[in-house]
Write a protein that holds these residues in place. Sequence first.
Motif, PDB file in Angstrom:
ATOM      1  N   SER A 179       0.852  -1.179   0.000  1.00 30.45           N
ATOM      2  CA  SER A 179       0.000   0.000   0.000  1.00 30.45           C
ATOM      3  C   SER A 179       0.891   1.234   0.000  1.00 30.45           C
ATOM      4  N   GLU A 180       0.857   1.911  -1.095  1.00 28.92           N
ATOM      5  CA  GLU A 180       1.798   3.007  -1.307  1.00 28.92           C
ATOM      6  C   GLU A 180       1.673   4.091  -0.244  1.00 28.92           C
ATOM      7  N   SER A 181       0.468   4.287   0.222  1.00 31.26           N
ATOM      8  CA  SER A 181       0.257   5.430   1.108  1.00 31.26           C
ATOM      9  C   SER A 181       0.990   5.301   2.431  1.00 31.26           C
ATOM     10  N   PHE A 182       1.199   4.065   2.865  1.00 36.65           N
ATOM     11  CA  PHE A 182       1.918   3.888   4.129  1.00 36.65           C
ATOM     12  C   PHE A 182       3.318   4.477   4.067  1.00 36.65           C
ATOM     13  N   ARG A 183       3.854   4.510   2.870  1.00 39.39           N
ATOM     14  CA  ARG A 183       5.232   4.969   2.727  1.00 39.39           C
ATOM     15  C   ARG A 183       5.369   6.457   2.939  1.00 39.39           C
ATOM     16  N   THR A 184       4.351   7.161   2.602  1.00 38.02           N
ATOM     17  CA  THR A 184       4.511   8.598   2.551  1.00 38.02           C
ATOM     18  C   THR A 184       3.915   9.301   3.746  1.00 38.02           C
ATOM     19  N   SER A 185       3.126   8.576   4.526  1.00 41.65           N
ATOM     20  CA  SER A 185       2.583   9.264   5.683  1.00 41.65           C
ATOM     21  C   SER A 185       2.390   8.250   6.785  1.00 41.65           C
ATOM     22  N   GLU A 186       2.329   8.756   7.969  1.00 41.45           N
ATOM     23  CA  GLU A 186       1.982   7.834   9.041  1.00 41.45           C
ATOM     24  C   GLU A 186       0.506   7.511   8.882  1.00 41.45           C
ATOM     25  N   SER A 187       0.153   6.293   9.208  1.00 37.90           N
ATOM     26  CA  SER A 187      -1.224   5.885   8.965  1.00 37.90           C
ATOM     27  C   SER A 187      -1.764   5.141  10.161  1.00 37.90           C
ATOM     28  N   PHE A 188      -3.050   5.177  10.257  1.00 31.77           N
ATOM     29  CA  PHE A 188      -3.738   4.477  11.325  1.00 31.77           C
ATOM     30  C   PHE A 188      -4.898   3.764  10.667  1.00 31.77           C
ATOM     31  N   SER A 189      -4.845   2.448  10.666  1.00 31.67           N
ATOM     32  CA  SER A 189      -5.767   1.723   9.808  1.00 31.67           C
ATOM     33  C   SER A 189      -6.317   0.504  10.534  1.00 31.67           C
ATOM     34  N   PRO A 190      -7.597   0.258  10.387  1.00 29.70           N
ATOM     35  CA  PRO A 190      -8.138  -0.959  11.001  1.00 29.70           C
ATOM     36  C   PRO A 190      -7.689  -2.176  10.201  1.00 29.70           C
ATOM     37  N   ILE A 191      -7.166  -3.151  10.886  1.00 31.12           N
ATOM     38  CA  ILE A 191      -6.807  -4.404  10.229  1.00 31.12           C
ATOM     39  C   ILE A 191      -7.216  -5.560  11.138  1.00 31.12           C
ATOM     40  N   CYS A 192      -7.309  -6.719  10.527  1.00 31.51           N
ATOM     41  CA  CYS A 192      -7.677  -7.893  11.302  1.00 31.51           C
ATOM     42  C   CYS A 192      -6.572  -8.924  11.123  1.00 31.51           C
ATOM     43  N   PRO A 210      -6.007 -12.596  10.921  1.00 29.96           N
ATOM     44  CA  PRO A 210      -6.903 -13.753  10.830  1.00 29.96           C
ATOM     45  C   PRO A 210      -6.564 -14.884  11.798  1.00 29.96           C
ATOM     46  N   ARG A 211      -5.286 -15.071  12.081  1.00 34.50           N
ATOM     47  CA  ARG A 211      -4.936 -16.163  12.993  1.00 34.50           C
ATOM     48  C   ARG A 211      -5.091 -15.741  14.449  1.00 34.50           C
ATOM     49  N   TYR A 212      -5.072 -14.465  14.686  1.00 36.93           N
ATOM     50  CA  TYR A 212      -5.165 -13.945  16.042  1.00 36.93           C
ATOM     51  C   TYR A 212      -6.623 -13.876  16.470  1.00 36.93           C
ATOM     52  N   ASN A 213      -7.402 -13.192  15.674  1.00 37.84           N
ATOM     53  CA  ASN A 213      -8.837 -13.180  15.887  1.00 37.84           C
ATOM     54  C   ASN A 213      -9.524 -12.753  14.594  1.00 37.84           C
ATOM     55  N   PRO A 214     -10.060 -13.719  13.883  1.00 38.89           N
ATOM     56  CA  PRO A 214     -10.607 -13.405  12.549  1.00 38.89           C
ATOM     57  C   PRO A 214     -11.863 -12.554  12.606  1.00 38.89           C
ATOM     58  N   MET A 215     -12.446 -12.393  13.788  1.00 37.49           N
ATOM     59  CA  MET A 215     -13.724 -11.690  13.863  1.00 37.49           C
ATOM     60  C   MET A 215     -13.577 -10.201  14.182  1.00 37.49           C
ATOM     61  N   ALA A 216     -12.435  -9.809  14.713  1.00 35.32           N
ATOM     62  CA  ALA A 216     -12.348  -8.428  15.210  1.00 35.32           C
ATOM     63  C   ALA A 216     -11.252  -7.629  14.518  1.00 35.32           C
ATOM     64  N   PHE A 217     -11.494  -6.347  14.446  1.00 41.24           N
ATOM     65  CA  PHE A 217     -10.471  -5.438  13.957  1.00 41.24           C
ATOM     66  C   PHE A 217      -9.483  -5.078  15.060  1.00 41.24           C
ATOM     67  N   LEU A 218      -8.241  -4.969  14.670  1.00 41.48           N
ATOM     68  CA  LEU A 218      -7.260  -4.276  15.491  1.00 41.48           C
ATOM     69  C   LEU A 218      -6.977  -2.979  14.755  1.00 41.48           C
ATOM     70  N   TYR A 219      -6.176  -2.139  15.367  1.00 39.95           N
ATOM     71  CA  TYR A 219      -5.812  -0.901  14.693  1.00 39.95           C
ATOM     72  C   TYR A 219      -4.299  -0.848  14.553  1.00 39.95           C
ATOM     73  N   ALA A 220      -3.866  -0.570  13.355  1.00 42.38           N
ATOM     74  CA  ALA A 220      -2.431  -0.586  13.086  1.00 42.38           C
ATOM     75  C   ALA A 220      -1.948   0.834  12.838  1.00 42.38           C
ATOM     76  N   TYR A 221      -0.982   1.220  13.617  1.00 47.91           N
ATOM     77  CA  TYR A 221      -0.293   2.467  13.357  1.00 47.91           C
ATOM     78  C   TYR A 221       0.964   2.095  12.590  1.00 47.91           C
ATOM     79  N   VAL A 222       1.116   2.654  11.394  1.00 51.76           N
ATOM     80  CA  VAL A 222       2.253   2.290  10.553  1.00 51.76           C
ATOM     81  C   VAL A 222       3.038   3.543  10.201  1.00 51.76           C
ATOM     82  N   HIS A 223       4.331   3.442  10.366  1.00 52.47           N
ATOM     83  CA  HIS A 223       5.150   4.583   9.977  1.00 52.47           C
ATOM     84  C   HIS A 223       6.499   4.098   9.442  1.00 52.47           C
TER      85      HIS A 223
END
Lengths: 618, 511
Positions: A388-401, A403-416
């Motif tokens: 995902s190109e956008s992660f490279r250029t800005s800090e991002s905060f994105s809901p991700i899941c 699947p092996r940890y918990n396929p039903m719930a979102f976590l939130y990923a801060y990527v920089h």
Amino acid sequence: MASDSSYASPSSDEEEESAGQKPTVDVNINSIDTSLDAIENQLSSIALNAPIDDGTVSSTDYHEEPVSEIDDGSLRESVSERRRNSIGESSSSRGSGLWRNNLEVGVELEPEGDGSPSSPSSSGYAGERGSSSSAASASDTDVIREIRENGSSMGDDGVVPLDPAQAQWIRGKRHADEDDGSISWRKRKKHFFILSHSGKPIYSRYGDEHKLAGFSATLQAIISFVENGGDRVKLVRAGKHQVVFLVKGPIYLVCISCTEEPYESLRGQLELLYGQMILILTRSVDKCFEKNPKFDMTPLLGGTDAVFSSLIHSFSRNPATFLHAYTCLPLAYTTRQAAGAILQDVADTGVLFAILMCKDKVVSLVGLQKASLHPDDMLLLANFVMSSESFRTSESFSPICLPRYNPMAFLYAYVHYLDVDTYLTLLTTSSQAFFHLKECRIQIEAVLKKSNVLNEVERSLSDGGMRIEDLPVDPSANFGSLFHLNQRKIATNGTVTGVGGPAGLWHFIYRSIYLDQYVSSEFASPINHPHQQKRLYRAYQRLYASMHDKGVGPHKTQFRRDDNYVLLCWVTQDFELYAAFDPLADKGVAIRICNRVCQWVKDVENEIFLLGATPFSW
Amino acid sequence: MGLSSAATTTTPSDLLKFCIFDLRRGQHEGEELEKILFFFPADLPFPAQLSVIGLSEGLITFTRIFSPEAACEVIEADMHSHVFFEAEPDIWMVMVVAKSKETEAIWRIEALRSVLKEIHSLFVMFHGSIRVLLDKEPGGGLTRSHLFTFIMDYLTDFLTGNKFTLPNFRDSLKERGTVQMLTVGREAAIEVQSLVGVLDSCMANTLGYSVILFQDLLVSTTLTPDDTTNLFSYGTLRLTPRILSSGGTSTWSYLRKGNVPSQAELASRSANTLSALDGFRDPSSDNYRIVRPLQHGKWSKGKDGFLVTDIWGVEVGNLVPTTPTLWLQQTEHKMYLCVYQHKSLTIILLIPVTSMLNGEEGISMLKQQLLENASAKIFKVEEKLAKGWGGENAYHVKGYRYLLVDGDRNISRASPPGKVTTLAKESLLALNKVREDFDLEKNRGNVDAVNHEKDLEICIRAKNNAWVIARSTRGKQLYILLEKANETLLYASEAVEKFSDRYCNGAFSLD
């Protein structure tokens, strides 16, 4: 803009996979500048829409009228526009808008999800200007024009000046003009399809999903025909072609391949593809199908083509995809310790996982007490971030899941991204944690810079890891450290191309069972070309599948000699070794060399593996 | 109804479904049944039959999108394997078998396909190609009747009790569709050669062929490899002394299980098969005279040493059985089949029908000639071979369990079945997997046409410490199982090397 050099050569690889047809180079949209408020709206809508719009959006056919739905969802931007926007952005916008409305009921969101309109967003960060993208398709010319008007980084004529590295990796959908009627489409070596149980196309590696509706319905018909007979179809074989099916609730995945990979490998790839989809959407998407079997999922995945194609690309280039293990960037023990220590500090403040990675290699990673991260989740997360190109250029905060940890719930990923290849991912259960994580990142970044870790990382990346030509020939020699040697080499040669190992050793992969980690040697002559590397990985895949056969495996030892290689494999309780030799290599000598490799790995294990520094005990 | 109902009450149709259909027929709605040329179990309701054929047809069409040169070969589902074989252009045989770990129903697809191939080859040998039959009588009744009786007769060989026992992983050290040879000493070889000369001269200028079997092993042939294989299959199925004398006691054969049912059982089965046909027959086809070459218990040894059967009917008036005929695969010549047996020696003569102007009379003359000119020689050869033969375990190699296949010559040799039964299930399962691996490689080679036979070597030490070794080189394959070998790879390799040097003329030796 940062180019992803790990994908430096895919265009030529694609040629190989596409039966000699040259990929058409579409106009590459380098950067789409998205307005601040759009992102803001999207992000706040994560928090806002969910509880408010719950139940107000009927799930039937809403995709046909996206705009009005969106207006309801208090978004200024239309779905179609968003879909053409950046992946990173849509990854955050995914959380917003309509589908989320549908999903929300079922999603076990964290309580923080009900937060206030002032919920954090990456728009608070000054550097987000380039939050950008790529997934625009060539046909969307009007969009391009729109974008150009807003954009700052485009050439005057709206055509992106082709940065060589960029030009090679056309992100997103390729050959979108093809469909099942095209000869070129039929001749592609490896197709992947995701469809719904009602036969609606969700994703196709090649060609336009909408044009493939008929084909998709055929796949669905095959699956349900067999299902109606009380059975479940797994594989169809025809000549060199295999059609592999995987049913995951209302989601059907199909691979059609003539790559000679074993069934088990292709099935594993479909599992990963499904995992990647879950990472983006969670399994709550199943509920949409319960409500409406004809639910159209494509808008939900809009703009994520690049994530899937990059994952598919890695199937023949990243051993993690079949080893189910991750690999570390080689670092001096103390350097990795330093990185681990600061990550640990952060984890203690309520971060679920803190992961520092360089490309697809782990520098260090720390998890909250008792939380463990499956290597497949790491693979999918790293792929999501890197593609995902956008992660490279800005800090991002994105809901991700995960699947092996918990396929039903979102976590939130801060990527920089800390530099071109090195990125920090902080995972939390709280959708409100953006500012906290940002603080953490600033703290981590400062420490890493101060302790010189980032420089070491960069150096390790350019120096590479284990080189077969450095394999100690004297069995009694203890190798001590990888790093003296590499430094010496650079000092004398200036370059670091390998020349092949002793006794015809070409390459090896060592996987530690307890650590869930593997290390592979750097490629050396004669496995220099990406084609050769791909072929070797596929040979390893076959070996892996044969050793781990579900019915009779795991076997203990395997020796395999064909026209291309001698392959040796050992599976023990502690480790697995895969080694490739010259096809004329002597069996006895090859076995001796394998013993040395194992010894060598043990000698330098604290530099190539992440050892016990984390509460990762599984 | 008939056999099928008898079979289905005890064996649910789920265990085995087997159909033959013609894609050129029944293209219009409402005529779909026209496609079906054979279906087992026959009493399966038509919608269920059409569903099996529909899926098969669908996947043939579907796979051709991507693989026009080779359509669907197998469907693997959780509980069944569907094995495809395009016997003739647009004529498909599909076998659907249930998988089950409990009943050891673990199949190797190629082994099942070789059953389909054998059925078709034998059918064509006796009845000519299916397409020709269909052309002869477009209604299809003739073809259906022939296929039904033929295949039901064939399948009875796989019946143990009420269950079909198809070749499974326990048969990993066997290769259907190949010929097993008798190794003869130099002296005996010369005798055999001279016998072949005498047989040739008996057939004089008729351009006939001879095939000589000792027990279930081939001694000599003047036929092409394909025809030899077919005739060898038929011989070991219905003609050898073991079969003729069977009360089901002697069980020795490399390929055939000795489960020949009792005469009473056979008789009832024959009756059932025919009555089951009723469901298929259209009223106008009642008068087909169906020759059943695979019918059990129909061959017997006459006083003069020649085998006789009334399968091909009886000459009107004098009650002399009509001489059997068959078709050669390549030349498509129709041949008379004459079989002479002396103790363990079976001599099969094929004489072109066209060269026997006076038909049955000519055959009797030829038989007479053979008795007069060749008897002494035949006795002598039999004696020599019997003396030199080591019995059932003649080809056992101590410490090894092996299968050697020469694909070019269609020959195989294997450890005797009695010795294979001592192997652990795990070892055989592991071998089964390796053979699948090799089958895939081989098929790829075939599709490529270039690079036809790849050299390949696999040595696996399995979970139970058995060594599974497979090698392929220049059209030959060698599979070896070593259960009591040392743990090192080098030891295992050396064992194979020794075997290769000693029994394969070093074909699999590397140095």
